[in-house]
Design an enzyme around this catalytic site. Structure first.
Site, PDB file in Angstrom:
ATOM      1  CB  SER A 140      -6.264  -2.759 -81.159  1.00 31.85           C
ATOM      2  OG  SER A 140      -5.808  -2.700 -82.491  1.00 31.85           O
ATOM      3  CG  ASP A 142      -8.979  -6.228 -86.070  1.00 30.20           C
ATOM      4  OD1 ASP A 142      -8.000  -6.572 -86.763  1.00 30.20           O
ATOM      5  OD2 ASP A 142      -8.956  -5.240 -85.308  1.00 30.20           O
ATOM      6  CB  VAL A 153     -10.239  -5.118 -95.043  1.00 32.79           C
ATOM      7  CG1 VAL A 153     -10.964  -4.867 -93.725  1.00 32.79           C
ATOM      8  CG2 VAL A 153      -8.762  -4.752 -94.946  1.00 32.79           C
ATOM      9  CE1 TYR A 159      -0.194   4.143 -92.705  1.00 36.17           C
ATOM     10  CE2 TYR A 159       0.813   6.304 -92.532  1.00 36.17           C
ATOM     11  CZ  TYR A 159      -0.164   5.407 -92.145  1.00 36.17           C
ATOM     12  OH  TYR A 159      -1.102   5.772 -91.209  1.00 36.17           O
ATOM     13  CE  LYS A 167      -3.653   4.824 -93.639  1.00 34.49           C
ATOM     14  NZ  LYS A 167      -4.972   4.313 -93.228  1.00 34.49           N
TER      15      LYS A 167
END
Length: 252
Positions: free
Chosen positions: A15, A36, A57, A158, A162
């Site tokens: 997606s 995925d 992952v 988050y 990142k």
């Protein structure tokens, strides 16, 4: 680097950014292994040239096996694009108490450690291939976020994850340079992905208005186009490219 008759791996491929990128790579002649989670793979229909593979992952053994399978054919593994990620929101101190520590660890495990795991194990496989006429063996494109620079309220986990992807870019490029492998990172701003479709149109309009130009969400196709441009320009290495319409995120 020419993608024809090569193999690519895309994570988060069922997606959003990953799906658009997988389709774009396949359209250029690559055979794409799209990693995925099981529910996402079951719900998606793979476009021509893309094979979905159930891979978490954060599971190093599963990643190693899936990478080995992708690299087992006659065509060389040349490209990896890491798009898998999650983005829960929680304040460090909120009305319900302190930030859930397990949630923080999960976000870092998926977004940062998952990216590093795929990068490392795929690089090992790419390094075993014969180089092209320019001495290049492959390119790895990671996905960070503008939140890695300007995390908003509630984005501690988050933004941390990142920011780690941003910081990984240069040392990874330096480590892998002797093997002819480039490493780049894209830091998207607000993108029109399935995740954003869960919020109200009013909220989305407010976010888009904060983008200097063009004042709209970025598209998954624009992300995929940038990945193709990175792959095609052999002198791009060790750098982060913001894809955000000049957005600089406010605290909230």
């Amino acid at each position: 680097m020419d993608l024809a008759r090569t193999v690519a791996i895309v994570t988060g491929a069922a997606s959003g950014l990953g799906a658009a990128t997988a389709a774009a790579l396949a359209a250029r002649g690559a055979t794409v292994h799209g990693f995925d989670l099981g529910p996402a793979v079951a719900a998606a229909e793979a476009p021509p040239g893309v094979r979905y593979v159930e891979v978490d992952v954060t599971d190093a053994a599963a990643v190693r096996a899936a990478v080995a399978d992708a690299a087992a054919g006659d065509d060389p593994l040349r490209t990896v694009v890491n798009c898998a990620g999650i983005a829960p929101s929680q304040r460090i101190l909120g009305k319900r108490g302190s930030h859930d520590l397990d949630l923080y660890a999960t976000v870092v495990r998926v977004n940062l450690i998952g990216t590093f795991t795929v990068l490392t194990l795929a690089a090992e496989a790419i390094a075993r291939t014969a180089p092209d006429r320019h001495g290049q063996r492959g390119v790895i494109v990671n996905t960070a976020s503008v939140a890695g620079y300007e995390g908003q309220i509630g984005q501690a986990a988050y933004a941390s994850s990142k920011g780690g992807v941003l910081a990984l870019t240069l040392p990874a490029a330096r480590d892998l340079a002797p093997h002819g492998i480039r490493v780049m990172t894209v830091a998207p701003g607000i993108m029109q992905t399935p995740m954003m479709e869960t919020v109200s149109q009013e909220y989305r309009d407010g976010l888009a208005a904060g983008v200097p130009f063009p004042s709209r969400f970025g598209t998954t196709g624009e992300y995929a186009d940038l990945v193709l441009a990175i792959i095609g320009n052999d002198y791009l290495n060790g750098e982060v490219i913001r894809l955000d319409g000049a957005l600089r995120m406010a605290p909230r």
